[in-house]
Scaffold this motif. Structure first.
Motif, PDB file in Angstrom:
ATOM      1  N   ASP A 187       0.875  -1.164   0.000  1.00 18.10           N
ATOM      2  CA  ASP A 187       0.000   0.000   0.000  1.00 18.10           C
ATOM      3  C   ASP A 187       0.913   1.215   0.000  1.00 18.10           C
ATOM      4  N   VAL A 188       0.683   2.108  -0.952  1.00 15.34           N
ATOM      5  CA  VAL A 188       1.652   3.189  -1.175  1.00 15.34           C
ATOM      6  C   VAL A 188       0.921   4.521  -1.386  1.00 15.34           C
ATOM      7  N   ARG A 189       1.490   5.568  -0.823  1.00 16.76           N
ATOM      8  CA  ARG A 189       0.960   6.921  -0.995  1.00 16.76           C
ATOM      9  C   ARG A 189       1.781   7.673  -2.045  1.00 16.76           C
ATOM     10  N   GLY A 190       1.105   8.673  -2.639  1.00 13.82           N
ATOM     11  CA  GLY A 190       1.833   9.609  -3.484  1.00 13.82           C
ATOM     12  C   GLY A 190       2.137   9.121  -4.870  1.00 13.82           C
ATOM     13  N   CYS A 191       1.411   8.119  -5.349  1.00 13.82           N
ATOM     14  CA  CYS A 191       1.619   7.619  -6.719  1.00 13.82           C
ATOM     15  C   CYS A 191       0.293   7.698  -7.475  1.00 13.82           C
ATOM     16  N   ASP A 192       0.340   8.265  -8.634  1.00 12.14           N
ATOM     17  CA  ASP A 192      -0.844   8.335  -9.485  1.00 12.14           C
ATOM     18  C   ASP A 192      -0.840   7.098 -10.379  1.00 12.14           C
ATOM     19  N   ILE A 193      -1.408   6.007  -9.863  1.00 12.83           N
ATOM     20  CA  ILE A 193      -1.323   4.716 -10.537  1.00 12.83           C
ATOM     21  C   ILE A 193      -2.646   4.409 -11.233  1.00 12.83           C
ATOM     22  N   ARG A 194      -2.575   4.021 -12.476  1.00  8.61           N
ATOM     23  CA  ARG A 194      -3.790   3.637 -13.207  1.00  8.61           C
ATOM     24  C   ARG A 194      -4.377   2.374 -12.585  1.00  8.61           C
ATOM     25  N   PRO A 195      -5.663   2.393 -12.237  1.00  7.57           N
ATOM     26  CA  PRO A 195      -6.265   1.199 -11.617  1.00  7.57           C
ATOM     27  C   PRO A 195      -6.248  -0.004 -12.548  1.00  7.57           C
ATOM     28  N   ARG A 196      -5.945  -1.139 -11.977  1.00  7.51           N
ATOM     29  CA  ARG A 196      -6.018  -2.427 -12.677  1.00  7.51           C
ATOM     30  C   ARG A 196      -6.686  -3.380 -11.680  1.00  7.51           C
ATOM     31  N   PHE A 197      -8.009  -3.286 -11.543  1.00  6.33           N
ATOM     32  CA  PHE A 197      -8.720  -3.906 -10.436  1.00  6.33           C
ATOM     33  C   PHE A 197      -8.589  -5.424 -10.421  1.00  6.33           C
ATOM     34  N   ILE A 198      -8.683  -6.055 -11.567  1.00  4.12           N
ATOM     35  CA  ILE A 198      -8.576  -7.512 -11.585  1.00  4.12           C
ATOM     36  C   ILE A 198      -7.293  -7.970 -12.285  1.00  4.12           C
ATOM     37  N   GLY A 199      -6.363  -7.033 -12.435  1.00  2.84           N
ATOM     38  CA  GLY A 199      -5.056  -7.388 -12.959  1.00  2.84           C
ATOM     39  C   GLY A 199      -4.931  -7.152 -14.455  1.00  2.84           C
ATOM     40  N   GLU A 200      -3.723  -6.818 -14.859  1.00  2.00           N
ATOM     41  CA  GLU A 200      -3.403  -6.636 -16.277  1.00  2.00           C
ATOM     42  C   GLU A 200      -2.311  -7.627 -16.653  1.00  2.00           C
ATOM     43  N   TRP A 201      -2.602  -8.472 -17.650  1.00  2.35           N
ATOM     44  CA  TRP A 201      -1.601  -9.427 -18.124  1.00  2.35           C
ATOM     45  C   TRP A 201      -0.572  -8.700 -18.960  1.00  2.35           C
ATOM     46  N   LEU A 202       0.679  -8.917 -18.648  1.00  6.25           N
ATOM     47  CA  LEU A 202       1.787  -8.259 -19.318  1.00  6.25           C
ATOM     48  C   LEU A 202       2.827  -9.324 -19.688  1.00  6.25           C
ATOM     49  N   PRO A 203       3.763  -9.005 -20.590  1.00  6.44           N
ATOM     50  CA  PRO A 203       4.745 -10.025 -21.000  1.00  6.44           C
ATOM     51  C   PRO A 203       5.495 -10.660 -19.844  1.00  6.44           C
ATOM     52  N   GLY A 204       5.786  -9.887 -18.794  1.00  2.00           N
ATOM     53  CA  GLY A 204       6.567 -10.441 -17.686  1.00  2.00           C
ATOM     54  C   GLY A 204       5.762 -10.942 -16.517  1.00  2.00           C
ATOM     55  N   GLY A 205       4.429 -10.792 -16.552  1.00  3.90           N
ATOM     56  CA  GLY A 205       3.612 -11.229 -15.419  1.00  3.90           C
ATOM     57  C   GLY A 205       2.315 -10.455 -15.349  1.00  3.90           C
ATOM     58  N   VAL A 206       1.861 -10.187 -14.127  1.00  2.00           N
ATOM     59  CA  VAL A 206       0.581  -9.516 -13.917  1.00  2.00           C
ATOM     60  C   VAL A 206       0.785  -8.367 -12.938  1.00  2.00           C
ATOM     61  N   ALA A 207       0.201  -7.223 -13.248  1.00  2.00           N
ATOM     62  CA  ALA A 207       0.218  -6.067 -12.349  1.00  2.00           C
ATOM     63  C   ALA A 207      -1.214  -5.750 -11.930  1.00  2.00           C
ATOM     64  N   MET A 208      -1.413  -5.567 -10.619  1.00  2.00           N
ATOM     65  CA  MET A 208      -2.719  -5.189 -10.098  1.00  2.00           C
ATOM     66  C   MET A 208      -2.575  -3.874  -9.336  1.00  2.00           C
ATOM     67  N   ALA A 209      -3.610  -3.035  -9.393  1.00  6.31           N
ATOM     68  CA  ALA A 209      -3.607  -1.775  -8.654  1.00  6.31           C
ATOM     69  C   ALA A 209      -5.042  -1.373  -8.368  1.00  6.31           C
ATOM     70  N   ARG A 218      -3.250   0.292  -3.552  1.00 12.04           N
ATOM     71  CA  ARG A 218      -2.754  -1.077  -3.347  1.00 12.04           C
ATOM     72  C   ARG A 218      -2.144  -1.554  -4.653  1.00 12.04           C
ATOM     73  N   VAL A 219      -0.899  -2.021  -4.618  1.00 15.23           N
ATOM     74  CA  VAL A 219      -0.266  -2.593  -5.797  1.00 15.23           C
ATOM     75  C   VAL A 219       0.161  -4.021  -5.482  1.00 15.23           C
ATOM     76  N   ARG A 246       9.661  -3.164 -13.997  1.00 16.31           N
ATOM     77  CA  ARG A 246       9.961  -4.201 -14.995  1.00 16.31           C
ATOM     78  C   ARG A 246       8.691  -4.659 -15.701  1.00 16.31           C
ATOM     79  N   LEU A 247       7.584  -4.726 -14.969  1.00 21.26           N
ATOM     80  CA  LEU A 247       6.325  -5.188 -15.559  1.00 21.26           C
ATOM     81  C   LEU A 247       5.670  -4.123 -16.421  1.00 21.26           C
ATOM     82  N   THR A 248       5.559  -2.901 -15.889  1.00 24.51           N
ATOM     83  CA  THR A 248       4.706  -1.882 -16.508  1.00 24.51           C
ATOM     84  C   THR A 248       5.472  -0.756 -17.183  1.00 24.51           C
ATOM     85  N   GLY A 249       6.745  -0.606 -16.837  1.00 24.13           N
ATOM     86  CA  GLY A 249       7.506   0.535 -17.329  1.00 24.13           C
ATOM     87  C   GLY A 249       7.230   1.808 -16.562  1.00 24.13           C
TER      88      GLY A 249
END
Length: 499
Positions: A187-209, A218-219, A246-249
């Protein structure tokens, strides 16, 4: 110097599972002591909200309004997912909604207030170091702020998490598979992170936010091939930020972490939930990949199943064999949970080789029977206990919150379960049915009411509802006398009523 304090039940672990169990036991007047090794309540929130079945648990005890007293607003939804594939719980018309983005600390705070109002004692900074089941009682050795303490209880319940001390000291087997990868959560403050509620499949894995409010996100970082590590302390936030990049750039290294954790995909299930006078509930009994946030929910539901049964045995109203039904019913749920989360893990964390399977299952979810099956699995609404003979479609399921007219008042089923007692619903004004219940009215309430709108619910003239909300007998379709079902679940009739 050791001192001895007697308690009817000792619960180890003051998380959601332990607190839920403590409240259930106190509703029945059982003397309970809750022990927790932490000096202060945890500020970490692994769970984020709860499923429709857990929402029903809280509603059946009148606990939902307690969140408002904490100035916590519940965000509800009928949406869920299976391994990242969207689902709609609205296919179950009478189901409660799910609650999302509610940090676990709020759920624990609500439950702490409830058990405190019920007079339950929670002893913090107490670590269990010894467990002996003497057949007549359980002796628990505890290191606390005042030194070594000896507790003697009729029953001991380990609700102390995946690394349960109670499970180890009492000798429970905990087979399964070790973790194959490591994932990060923060859980992190001060980041403008695009929501990925059920996860985003990416070449290196999955990112959730997911935004949690108050500027906190929450990331979850799921990198394929990240090997599991044995850690003595949580990872540094720099590791989380590096994995996210590494996952999202995207760079989140400037964020301020509230807390950070690492977890894996280990899968284990205790072979038994009860050994004599020692029982397990929650993560102490089952660990798995936290797919869909099912761990906390399953633990709360374990406690809801166990509480009224253990209270009945402690109060002498039912034989100890009633506790065997706790293992029978919840161990099967635990096994189902492990199968479910394994399957979700393959869909969610697998690479490109899994994409054809994702596409196929995603296509199948457009068929109502498949959609209902998966939605029922992850929501907890599919759980049907083997409660006894009968053919009624509601038998063994959680009772819906049916709207009722009781006298001149409008009500529904859930408020009638608030005291944690059994309930017989007489929906056909059947005097003979009410006579059948009289020998159990010290444990079971009888309510004669009119069903206002059954909707899609199968026709029901009468039902016996256990304190955990599951239907144990129903008419028409009952293949045994109501008195037989009452005796099975609530013990022998009172002495003065025996013929």
């Amino acid at each position: 110097m050791e001192t001895t304090v007697d308690a009817e039940v000792v619960i180890v672990g003051a998380g959601p599972t332990g607190l839920m169990l403590a409240g259930e036991l106190r509703l029945a007047g059982v003397d309970v002591v809750v022990l927790d090794r932490l000096a202060e309540a945890s500020t970490e929130s692994r769970g984020l909200g709860f499923t429709p079945r857990t929402m029903a648990v809280f509603a059946q005890r009148g606990l939902v309004d307690r969140f408002a007293a904490l100035d916590v607003a519940l965000r509800t939804t009928t949406r869920g997912h299976f391994g990242g594939l969207p689902l709609d719980f609205g296919v179950f018309a009478a189901a409660c909604p799910a609650v999302v983005n509610l940090p676990q600390v709020n759920t624990e705070a609500m439950l702490r207030g409830w058990v405190a109002d019920l007079g339950c004692e929670v002893r913090r900074g107490h670590e269990v170091v010894g467990v002996t089941d003497t057949a007549a009682a359980v002796e628990v050795q505890v290191d606390g702020p005042g030194g070594r303490l000896g507790l003697r209880a009729r029953y001991l319940v380990g609700c102390d998490g995946g690394r349960s001390t109670v499970r180890v000291l009492a000798g429970f087997d905990f087979p399964g598979t070790p973790a194959t990868l490591e994932l990060f959560l923060a859980d992190v403050r001060g980041c403008d992170i695009r929501p990925r509620f059920i996860g985003e499949w990416l070449p290196g894995g999955v990112a959730m936010a997911a935004p949690l409010g108050g500027g906190v996100d929450r990331v979850v970082v799921c990198e394929r091939g990240a090997p599991p590590r044995k850690r003595a302390e949580p990872p540094a936030f720099s590791e989380v930020a590096a994995g996210w990049h590494r996952l999202t750039g995207e760079d989140i290294s400037h964020g301020r972490p509230v807390w950070v954790s690492a977890f894996g995909d280990a899968t284990r299930l205790a072979t038994e939930y009860r050994r004599g006078r020692v029982l397990l509930a929650g993560d102490a009994a089952h660990v798995h990949l936290p797919a869909g946030g099912l761990g906390m929910n399953t633990g709360i539901q374990d406690a809801f199943n166990l509480g009224w049964k253990l209270a009945a045995v402690v109060r002498g109203r039912a034989p100890a064999t009633l506790l065997d039904t706790y293992h029978d019913e919840r161990h099967a749920v635990g096994k189902r949970l492990l199968d479910n989360t394994r399957a979700q893990g393959l869909l969610f964390l697998g690479g490109a080789e899994i994409q054809p399977l994702r596409d196929l299952i995603g296509e199948l979810t457009h068929h109502e029977v498949v959609h209902r099956h998966l939605a029922g699995m992850v929501s907890g609404l599919e759980i049907r206990y083997p409660v006894g003979p009968g053919a009624h479609p509601l038998l063994g399921l959680c009772v819906p919150d049916l709207p009722l007219e009781h006298g001149a008042a409008a009500t529904s089923v859930f408020p009638l379960l608030g005291a944690g007692r059994g309930l017989v619903l007489d929906l056909a004004e059947d005097e003979s049915l009410r006579r059948s219940v009289r020998p159990w009215t010290d444990r079971v309430d009888v309510v004669t009411a009119r069903l206002v709108d059954g909707g899609s619910i199968p026709k029901v003239d009468a039902a016996l509802v256990r304190p955990d909300g599951h239907v144990a007998w129903a008419a028409p379709g009952g293949q045994e006398e109501l008195s037989e079902a009452l005796g099975r679940w609530f013990g022998p009739r009172t002495a003065e009523s025996r013929e």
